[in-house]
Design a protein around this motif. Sequence first.
Motif, PDB file in Angstrom:
ATOM      1  N   VAL A  60      67.290  32.564 111.958  1.00 43.38           N
ATOM      2  CA  VAL A  60      67.836  31.585 111.023  1.00 43.38           C
ATOM      3  C   VAL A  60      69.157  31.128 111.620  1.00 43.38           C
ATOM      4  O   VAL A  60      70.050  31.946 111.876  1.00 43.38           O
ATOM      5  CB  VAL A  60      68.045  32.185 109.626  1.00 43.38           C
ATOM      6  CG1 VAL A  60      68.756  31.175 108.725  1.00 43.38           C
ATOM      7  CG2 VAL A  60      66.709  32.568 109.010  1.00 43.38           C
ATOM      8  N   LEU A  61      69.269  29.839 111.876  1.00 44.26           N
ATOM      9  CA  LEU A  61      70.428  29.309 112.576  1.00 44.26           C
ATOM     10  C   LEU A  61      71.632  29.181 111.637  1.00 44.26           C
ATOM     11  O   LEU A  61      71.514  29.388 110.430  1.00 44.26           O
ATOM     12  CB  LEU A  61      70.079  27.958 113.191  1.00 44.26           C
ATOM     13  CG  LEU A  61      68.830  27.961 114.103  1.00 44.26           C
ATOM     14  CD1 LEU A  61      68.569  26.555 114.635  1.00 44.26           C
ATOM     15  CD2 LEU A  61      68.995  28.951 115.243  1.00 44.26           C
ATOM     16  N   ASP A  63      73.040  26.668 110.491  1.00 46.90           N
ATOM     17  CA  ASP A  63      72.890  25.642 109.455  1.00 46.90           C
ATOM     18  C   ASP A  63      71.833  26.008 108.410  1.00 46.90           C
ATOM     19  O   ASP A  63      71.533  25.205 107.522  1.00 46.90           O
ATOM     20  CB  ASP A  63      72.554  24.286 110.081  1.00 46.90           C
ATOM     21  CG  ASP A  63      71.234  24.304 110.846  1.00 46.90           C
ATOM     22  OD1 ASP A  63      70.544  25.347 110.864  1.00 46.90           O
ATOM     23  OD2 ASP A  63      70.888  23.269 111.462  1.00 46.90           O
ATOM     24  N   GLY A  64      71.251  27.205 108.539  1.00 47.29           N
ATOM     25  CA  GLY A  64      70.279  27.662 107.553  1.00 47.29           C
ATOM     26  C   GLY A  64      68.841  27.338 107.880  1.00 47.29           C
ATOM     27  O   GLY A  64      67.932  27.732 107.141  1.00 47.29           O
ATOM     28  N   GLN A  65      68.595  26.641 108.981  1.00 49.04           N
ATOM     29  CA  GLN A  65      67.237  26.293 109.376  1.00 49.04           C
ATOM     30  C   GLN A  65      66.643  27.375 110.281  1.00 49.04           C
ATOM     31  O   GLN A  65      67.378  28.081 110.979  1.00 49.04           O
ATOM     32  CB  GLN A  65      67.222  24.945 110.101  1.00 49.04           C
ATOM     33  CG  GLN A  65      67.754  23.795 109.264  1.00 49.04           C
ATOM     34  CD  GLN A  65      66.968  23.592 107.983  1.00 49.04           C
ATOM     35  OE1 GLN A  65      65.732  23.501 108.010  1.00 49.04           O
ATOM     36  NE2 GLN A  65      67.667  23.522 106.863  1.00 49.04           N
ATOM     37  N   ILE A  66      65.328  27.475 110.264  1.00 51.56           N
ATOM     38  CA  ILE A  66      64.650  28.431 111.146  1.00 51.56           C
ATOM     39  C   ILE A  66      64.480  27.796 112.523  1.00 51.56           C
ATOM     40  O   ILE A  66      64.041  26.652 112.650  1.00 51.56           O
ATOM     41  CB  ILE A  66      63.286  28.847 110.569  1.00 51.56           C
ATOM     42  CG1 ILE A  66      63.485  29.645 109.278  1.00 51.56           C
ATOM     43  CG2 ILE A  66      62.493  29.670 111.583  1.00 51.56           C
ATOM     44  CD1 ILE A  66      62.196  30.061 108.590  1.00 51.56           C
ATOM     45  N   GLY A  67      64.861  28.518 113.546  1.00 53.60           N
ATOM     46  CA  GLY A  67      64.744  28.029 114.916  1.00 53.60           C
ATOM     47  C   GLY A  67      64.699  29.201 115.868  1.00 53.60           C
ATOM     48  O   GLY A  67      64.152  30.243 115.545  1.00 53.60           O
ATOM     49  N   GLU A 121      62.209  36.363 110.686  1.00 55.00           N
ATOM     50  CA  GLU A 121      63.055  35.201 110.421  1.00 55.00           C
ATOM     51  C   GLU A 121      62.868  34.694 108.996  1.00 55.00           C
ATOM     52  O   GLU A 121      63.797  34.140 108.385  1.00 55.00           O
ATOM     53  CB  GLU A 121      62.765  34.080 111.427  1.00 55.00           C
ATOM     54  CG  GLU A 121      61.359  33.502 111.378  1.00 55.00           C
ATOM     55  CD  GLU A 121      60.374  34.233 112.278  1.00 55.00           C
ATOM     56  OE1 GLU A 121      59.478  33.552 112.811  1.00 55.00           O
ATOM     57  OE2 GLU A 121      60.505  35.464 112.441  1.00 55.00           O
ATOM     58  N   TYR A 122      61.663  34.922 108.423  1.00 59.74           N
ATOM     59  CA  TYR A 122      61.414  34.482 107.049  1.00 59.74           C
ATOM     60  C   TYR A 122      62.139  35.385 106.058  1.00 59.74           C
ATOM     61  O   TYR A 122      62.641  34.905 105.027  1.00 59.74           O
ATOM     62  CB  TYR A 122      59.910  34.474 106.787  1.00 59.74           C
ATOM     63  CG  TYR A 122      59.170  33.600 107.775  1.00 59.74           C
ATOM     64  CD1 TYR A 122      59.273  32.208 107.736  1.00 59.74           C
ATOM     65  CD2 TYR A 122      58.390  34.176 108.783  1.00 59.74           C
ATOM     66  CE1 TYR A 122      58.616  31.410 108.665  1.00 59.74           C
ATOM     67  CE2 TYR A 122      57.735  33.381 109.717  1.00 59.74           C
ATOM     68  CZ  TYR A 122      57.850  32.003 109.649  1.00 59.74           C
ATOM     69  OH  TYR A 122      57.220  31.220 110.575  1.00 59.74           O
ATOM     70  N   TYR A 125      65.651  34.235 106.163  1.00 59.15           N
ATOM     71  CA  TYR A 125      65.799  32.967 105.440  1.00 59.15           C
ATOM     72  C   TYR A 125      65.852  33.213 103.929  1.00 59.15           C
ATOM     73  O   TYR A 125      66.725  32.665 103.233  1.00 59.15           O
ATOM     74  CB  TYR A 125      64.635  32.035 105.791  1.00 59.15           C
ATOM     75  CG  TYR A 125      64.692  30.689 105.108  1.00 59.15           C
ATOM     76  CD1 TYR A 125      65.450  29.649 105.642  1.00 59.15           C
ATOM     77  CD2 TYR A 125      63.996  30.456 103.923  1.00 59.15           C
ATOM     78  CE1 TYR A 125      65.517  28.414 105.012  1.00 59.15           C
ATOM     79  CE2 TYR A 125      64.051  29.231 103.289  1.00 59.15           C
ATOM     80  CZ  TYR A 125      64.809  28.222 103.833  1.00 59.15           C
ATOM     81  OH  TYR A 125      64.873  26.999 103.208  1.00 59.15           O
ATOM     82  N   ARG A 128      69.119  34.849 102.911  1.00 56.06           N
ATOM     83  CA  ARG A 128      70.225  33.876 102.887  1.00 56.06           C
ATOM     84  C   ARG A 128      70.135  32.994 101.646  1.00 56.06           C
ATOM     85  O   ARG A 128      71.151  32.714 101.005  1.00 56.06           O
ATOM     86  CB  ARG A 128      70.200  33.030 104.164  1.00 56.06           C
ATOM     87  CG  ARG A 128      71.245  31.922 104.161  1.00 56.06           C
ATOM     88  CD  ARG A 128      71.357  31.250 105.500  1.00 56.06           C
ATOM     89  NE  ARG A 128      72.154  30.031 105.395  1.00 56.06           N
ATOM     90  CZ  ARG A 128      72.927  29.562 106.352  1.00 56.06           C
ATOM     91  NH1 ARG A 128      73.022  30.209 107.496  1.00 56.06           N
ATOM     92  NH2 ARG A 128      73.614  28.449 106.186  1.00 56.06           N
ATOM     93  N   GLN A 129      68.924  32.569 101.311  1.00 58.09           N
ATOM     94  CA  GLN A 129      68.758  31.750 100.113  1.00 58.09           C
ATOM     95  C   GLN A 129      69.174  32.514  98.864  1.00 58.09           C
ATOM     96  O   GLN A 129      69.808  31.958  97.945  1.00 58.09           O
ATOM     97  CB  GLN A 129      67.298  31.301  99.991  1.00 58.09           C
ATOM     98  CG  GLN A 129      66.841  30.331 101.062  1.00 58.09           C
ATOM     99  CD  GLN A 129      67.545  28.998 100.963  1.00 58.09           C
ATOM    100  OE1 GLN A 129      67.612  28.396  99.894  1.00 58.09           O
ATOM    101  NE2 GLN A 129      68.094  28.526 102.072  1.00 58.09           N
TER     102      GLN A 129
END
Length: 206
Positions: A60-61, A63-67, A121-122, A125, A128-129
């Motif tokens: 999770v980057l 900026d909050g996106q998965i990458g 990574e999920y 994510y 973080r959410q």
Amino acid sequence: MAVGKVTKRTPDNLAKGTAKRARVTAPEDTTVEMLKRSAADSPHTYIVGRTAPAFDAPAVLADGQIGRVSLADFCGRFVVLLFYPGDCAGMEARDLVEFSDRCDEFDAVDCSVIACSTDSEYAHYNWRQQLERTNRGEAVIHLPVVSDRTRRISRAFGVLNEHEGQAVRAMLIIDPMQQIRVKIIGDTGMSRSVDETLMLVQALTI
């Protein structure tokens, strides 16, 4: 004159005697001794001064996106690499939030902070959410969090608890040439100091 009893030396009796002596003279292996031998035999136990193992992994980057995050992308900068056992622990959230809040100070000394655990990574994510929801929708972690589901990264850096299948709480500082300069392993209940970490990075820049 009394005569003592004589035991016939048969192969079975010899085998029993040998096994009995072995039980008396050979101490049983303890978990501590096994861990000591395992650490001594590991090629990655003493890695300070060596080139950091390369990795490219889902994350999770910031900026909050998965990458994906590749250590090679940070060549030319210092990297503080934070390993922790898993998401959802209160101390882990507090540590990462404290480092995130001071990312600008690390950036001022050309240093990036990366976190890593064996969660997917999920899971990162969703964690973080969840933290954002408890903070009225505002992001609280502003640094990349790497997923080490294969355990390869943790094992390569010598911070994997093989029995639990999780990384231990550890911090490594990697210099701009991708050499490992500092490695600190702490107890699960020990918090990490942002101030001390910054001082270490600053000392390495001199």
